[in-house]
Design a protein around this motif. Structure first.
Motif, PDB file in Angstrom:
ATOM      1  N   GLU A 168      49.170 -61.950  50.262  1.00  0.00           N
ATOM      2  CA  GLU A 168      50.168 -62.367  51.241  1.00  0.00           C
ATOM      3  C   GLU A 168      50.595 -61.139  52.028  1.00  0.00           C
ATOM      4  OE1 GLU A 168      53.010 -64.261  48.471  1.00  0.00           O
ATOM      5  OE2 GLU A 168      52.700 -66.040  49.698  1.00  0.00           O
TER       6      GLU A 168
ATOM      7  N   ARG B 167      54.791 -64.127  44.252  1.00  0.00           N
ATOM      8  CA  ARG B 167      54.775 -65.326  45.095  1.00  0.00           C
ATOM      9  C   ARG B 167      56.102 -66.065  44.964  1.00  0.00           C
ATOM     10  NH1 ARG B 167      49.852 -66.228  47.209  1.00  0.00           N
ATOM     11  NH2 ARG B 167      48.074 -65.198  46.213  1.00  0.00           N
ATOM     12  N   LEU B 168      56.726 -66.317  46.088  1.00  0.00           N
ATOM     13  CA  LEU B 168      57.976 -67.064  46.129  1.00  0.00           C
ATOM     14  C   LEU B 168      57.761 -68.371  46.880  1.00  0.00           C
ATOM     15  CD1 LEU B 168      60.425 -64.162  47.102  1.00  0.00           C
ATOM     16  CD2 LEU B 168      59.716 -64.901  44.823  1.00  0.00           C
ATOM     17  N   ASP B 169      58.628 -69.319  46.631  1.00  0.00           N
ATOM     18  CA  ASP B 169      58.565 -70.602  47.332  1.00  0.00           C
ATOM     19  C   ASP B 169      59.362 -70.463  48.627  1.00  0.00           C
ATOM     20  OD1 ASP B 169      58.754 -73.182  48.300  1.00  0.00           O
ATOM     21  OD2 ASP B 169      58.918 -74.074  46.304  1.00  0.00           O
ATOM     22  N   TRP B 170      58.678 -70.077  49.674  1.00  0.00           N
ATOM     23  CA  TRP B 170      59.367 -69.789  50.933  1.00  0.00           C
ATOM     24  C   TRP B 170      59.890 -71.056  51.590  1.00  0.00           C
ATOM     25  CZ3 TRP B 170      60.971 -65.115  51.460  1.00  0.00           C
ATOM     26  CH2 TRP B 170      60.245 -64.056  50.892  1.00  0.00           C
ATOM     27  N   THR B 171      59.265 -72.178  51.336  1.00  0.00           N
ATOM     28  CA  THR B 171      59.773 -73.441  51.886  1.00  0.00           C
ATOM     29  C   THR B 171      61.142 -73.753  51.301  1.00  0.00           C
ATOM     30  OG1 THR B 171      57.530 -74.296  52.189  1.00  0.00           O
ATOM     31  CG2 THR B 171      59.329 -75.898  52.162  1.00  0.00           C
ATOM     32  N   ALA B 172      61.280 -73.595  49.970  1.00  0.00           N
ATOM     33  CA  ALA B 172      62.568 -73.821  49.321  1.00  0.00           C
ATOM     34  C   ALA B 172      63.610 -72.821  49.813  1.00  0.00           C
ATOM     35  CB  ALA B 172      62.417 -73.729  47.808  1.00  0.00           C
TER      36      ALA B 172
ATOM     37  N   ASP C 174      57.009 -64.656  55.872  1.00  0.00           N
ATOM     38  CA  ASP C 174      58.215 -65.418  55.542  1.00  0.00           C
ATOM     39  C   ASP C 174      59.357 -64.521  55.082  1.00  0.00           C
ATOM     40  OD1 ASP C 174      57.087 -68.341  55.606  1.00  0.00           O
ATOM     41  OD2 ASP C 174      55.649 -67.169  54.458  1.00  0.00           O
TER      42      ASP C 174
ATOM     43  N   GLN D 124      63.049 -71.553  42.226  1.00  0.00           N
ATOM     44  CA  GLN D 124      61.910 -71.438  43.133  1.00  0.00           C
ATOM     45  C   GLN D 124      61.737 -69.991  43.598  1.00  0.00           C
ATOM     46  OE1 GLN D 124      59.853 -73.860  43.665  1.00  0.00           O
ATOM     47  NE2 GLN D 124      61.037 -75.419  42.598  1.00  0.00           N
TER      48      GLN D 124
ATOM     49  N   SER E 235      67.099 -73.892  44.022  1.00  0.00           N
ATOM     50  CA  SER E 235      66.301 -72.963  44.825  1.00  0.00           C
ATOM     51  C   SER E 235      66.138 -71.621  44.130  1.00  0.00           C
ATOM     52  CB  SER E 235      66.936 -72.757  46.201  1.00  0.00           C
ATOM     53  OG  SER E 235      68.194 -72.109  46.073  1.00  0.00           O
TER      54      SER E 235
ATOM     55  N   GLY F  63      59.820 -67.741  41.120  1.00  0.00           N
ATOM     56  CA  GLY F  63      58.385 -67.886  41.352  1.00  0.00           C
ATOM     57  C   GLY F  63      57.528 -67.280  40.259  1.00  0.00           C
ATOM     58  N   GLN F  64      56.309 -66.955  40.617  1.00  0.00           N
ATOM     59  CA  GLN F  64      55.355 -66.332  39.719  1.00  0.00           C
ATOM     60  C   GLN F  64      54.875 -65.027  40.341  1.00  0.00           C
ATOM     61  OE1 GLN F  64      54.431 -67.392  36.658  1.00  0.00           O
ATOM     62  NE2 GLN F  64      55.900 -69.080  36.832  1.00  0.00           N
TER      63      GLN F  64
END
Length: 405
Positions: free
Chosen positions: A182, A121-126, A156, A114, A111, A117-118
């Motif tokens: 976002e 932007r983060l992987d909020w689901t992870a 998120d 994740q 995680s 990110g880039q």
């Protein structure tokens, strides 16, 4: 360089609504809503001053959207603030909070990649899955969180704060100033943090702009019942009306003549900070380099003014707001900043989708933000002979926006 009059106000000079927001309890979650110039960021910084300790570890953190706003905020409080861009702070905090879980559950260590990110932007689901899978989370090291321009952080992010045990969050935000991909509505922030309506305070008075600038900004405000447009100031007349200047072939001024006028304007009062807000990096670099070119035939009483710039990836350099000069930035970097005079350069270069209402509303919000950066004067620049889709949102009333060609 000449110093500007740019400091935090004394608390004795706050309005009743500002004082009410300042004196909210240290504990609990609070939402302060207000348009440009209402003093939201000032209140957030005054809040940090209440928390800050001269020595030892800090129990609070002050979060902003980007590094330029971070530098401006630090400068206003003389560096006495535990401040960070929100995303770098979240990454470090999340990694620390989940580190023990990752050692016992190796699957969770993925995680972290994740979260990196880039960009923004983060992987909020992870992130959500990792928090939900955690057996036990440590108490936050900085339990008090103060967030400036809170509408620019994603929903998120606020949900993750609540899940990670942050119970004391002070957010200042304005839904009408959402210009990021976002972002959060005020309702989403309040829901995520379980903020009661009684813990929301609305600021309505504009203390930054003189009257004509405020009127032009209002022409771009997308009315939202959740976050009303700010009132016009009642007793601060502008000495100069906002103007739209066409430059180039067939016009009164060329680009070179405009550069000269900007330099002379800075020379006339070296204590003023002039913002040149551009639509993209290409135009930012053009104006920055043009202003820095030596001009042996130009006579200035105080010599060439300070010319600075900022863009993502250009964190090094002089970004001081406490001195006069010319500051060239992108529109994306303008949020939360304040200048004495603002040029909105090359407005013809803003892309438009005239049939797309959401796109055009976003464009109006961007202009609402940019115009309201100016305290005393605002000038829009447009190159002659170029298609200018932005014309569709410009006010036609000459009492609001004059036009020179």
């Amino acid at each position: 360089m000449a110093a500007r009059n740019w400091t935090l106000p004394d608390i004795q000079n706050l309005s009743k609504e500002q004082e009410r927001a300042r004196l909210l309890p240290r504990e609990g979650c609070h939402l302060i809503v207000g348009g440009p110039g209402t003093g939201k960021s000032v209140l957030a910084l005054l809040r940090t001053r209440r928390h800050h300790r001269e020595r030892g570890a800090q129990d609070y953190v002050f979060l902003v959207y980007n590094r330029l706003l971070l530098e401006a905020s630090r400068e206003l409080v003389g560096g006495a603030v535990n401040a960070h861009p929100w995303i770098s702070w979240f990454r470090a905090m999340f990694k620390r909070a989940l580190s023990r879980q990752a050692s016992s559950k190796p699957a969770l260590s993925g995680s972290y990649a994740q979260v990196a990110g880039q960009g923004y932007r983060l992987d909020w689901t992870a992130i959500d899955d990792a928090i939900a899978s955690a057996v036990e989370l440590p108490a936050p090291l900085t339990p008090f969180v103060i967030i400036d321009e809170g509408q620019d952080m994603p929903r998120d992010f606020y949900q993750a704060l609540a899940q990670l045990g942050f119970e004391h969050v002070y957010v200042v935000a304005d839904q009408n100033q959402q210009i990021t991909d976002e972002c959060s509505t005020l309702s989403e922030i309040a829901t995520a943090l379980d903020i009661d309506a009684r813990d929301r305070i609305e600021l309505t008075e504009n203390y930054r702009n003189c009257d004509r600038i405020a009127r032009l900004a209002l022409a771009f405000c997308v009315e939202d019942l959740a976050s009303p447009c700010v009132k016009l100031p009642s007793a601060r007349p502008c000495a100069r009306a906002p103007i739209l200047v066409d430059y180039g072939a067939g016009c009164r001024w060329s680009a070179e003549q405009l550069i000269t006028r900007m330099l002379k304007l800075a020379d006339r009062d070296p204590a003023k900070l002039i913002g040149i807000i551009t639509p993209n990096n290409q135009r930012r670099e053009y104006w920055f380099q043009a202003l820095r070119q030596p001009r042996h035939d130009l006579r200035l009483d105080h010599g060439l003014p300070r010319v600075l710039t900022y863009a993502s990836g250009l964190e090094d350099g002089d970004h001081r707001f406490s001195e006069g000069g010319l500051f060239v930035i992108n529109a994306q970097s303008a949020k939360g900043l304040e200048f004495d005079i603002v040029f909105l350069a090359d407005i013809h270069a803003y892309p438009c989708q005239l049939e797309n209402k959401a796109w055009m509303d976003d464009l109006r919000r961007r202009f609402y933000v940019m115009v309201s950066r100016a305290r005393e004067q605002v000038i829009l620049l447009r190159q002659a002979g170029q298609e200018c889709p932005v014309e569709a949102i410009l006010p036609t009333d000459p009492d609001i926006l004059r036009r020179w060609r």
